[in-house]
Write an enzyme that holds these catalytic residues in place. Structure first.
Site, PDB file in Angstrom:
ATOM      1  N   CYS A  54       0.811  -1.217   0.000  1.00  0.00           N
ATOM      2  CA  CYS A  54       0.000   0.000   0.000  1.00  0.00           C
ATOM      3  C   CYS A  54       0.845   1.268   0.000  1.00  0.00           C
ATOM      4  O   CYS A  54       0.607   2.187  -0.792  1.00  0.00           O
ATOM      5  CB  CYS A  54      -0.999  -0.001   1.152  1.00  0.00           C
ATOM      6  SG  CYS A  54      -0.303   0.007   2.819  1.00  0.00           S
ATOM      7  N   HIS A 106      -2.781   0.954   6.932  1.00  0.00           N
ATOM      8  CA  HIS A 106      -3.088   0.930   5.501  1.00  0.00           C
ATOM      9  C   HIS A 106      -3.220   2.348   4.974  1.00  0.00           C
ATOM     10  O   HIS A 106      -3.649   3.253   5.695  1.00  0.00           O
ATOM     11  CB  HIS A 106      -4.378   0.157   5.238  1.00  0.00           C
ATOM     12  CG  HIS A 106      -4.634  -0.113   3.791  1.00  0.00           C
ATOM     13  ND1 HIS A 106      -3.806  -0.891   3.022  1.00  0.00           N
ATOM     14  CD2 HIS A 106      -5.618   0.323   2.961  1.00  0.00           C
ATOM     15  CE1 HIS A 106      -4.281  -0.951   1.787  1.00  0.00           C
ATOM     16  NE2 HIS A 106      -5.377  -0.210   1.719  1.00  0.00           N
ATOM     17  N   HIS A 118      -5.835   1.245  -4.253  1.00  0.00           N
ATOM     18  CA  HIS A 118      -4.913   0.799  -3.208  1.00  0.00           C
ATOM     19  C   HIS A 118      -4.409  -0.602  -3.505  1.00  0.00           C
ATOM     20  O   HIS A 118      -4.939  -1.305  -4.370  1.00  0.00           O
ATOM     21  CB  HIS A 118      -5.591   0.869  -1.835  1.00  0.00           C
ATOM     22  CG  HIS A 118      -6.763  -0.056  -1.662  1.00  0.00           C
ATOM     23  ND1 HIS A 118      -6.979  -0.770  -0.511  1.00  0.00           N
ATOM     24  CD2 HIS A 118      -7.798  -0.388  -2.473  1.00  0.00           C
ATOM     25  CE1 HIS A 118      -8.088  -1.492  -0.625  1.00  0.00           C
ATOM     26  NE2 HIS A 118      -8.597  -1.270  -1.805  1.00  0.00           N
TER      27      HIS A 118
END
Length: 141
Positions: A54, A106, A118
């Site tokens: 990510c 994240h 993402h």
């Protein structure tokens, strides 16, 4: 780049707050839709080890669009820019979630309409998905 933008699900929508820089960040991330998630993968130079995680994806897209170098992890990227209310997020802003004691686990790139691009997790690929409940947004530029 023109064809990639035409294929974007948001092409021509004129979403509120869209900026040329934000669009470029999104466009650069979209180039890698379908690329595998690789833990520790990616940096300002693009994917590594066959993919992105990510924060590698956000590092690449932001740097390629703006020249701004982000720190390596979602926890350290959270410290860059200014926090904004999630409802004011615009394409190109970063969205953070999966909160832990040391910060977000994240990060994604907001694309508008409650969606982000993402690199989610092991066994998945770079993709568009809904912003998670409890996510927070930061504006870098």
């Amino acid at each position: 780049m023109v064809f990639a933008r035409l294929l974007s699900p948001f092409f021509g929508l004129g979403l509120p707050g869209m900026t040329e820089t934000g669009n470029r960040v999104v466009d650069l991330a979209f180039r890698y839709l379908g690329l595998p998630y690789v833990w520790g993968g990616g940096n300002v130079n693009g994917p590594s080890g066959g993919g992105f995680d990510c924060s590698g994806l956000t590092s690449y897209a932001v740097y390629a669009a703006t020249g701004v170098r982000l720190p390596r992890t979602s926890q350290t990227q959270w410290r860059v820019g200014t926090e904004i209310p999630i409802q004011l997020a615009r394409p190109g802003d970063l969205v953070f979630g999966n909160w832990q004691s040391d910060g977000p686990g994240h990060v994604g790139i907001y694309i508008g309409g409650g969606q982000m691009v993402h690199a989610p997790t092991f066994g998945d690929v770079v993709r568009v998905g809904a912003v998670f409940p409890g996510m927070k947004a930061r504006r870098l530029l």
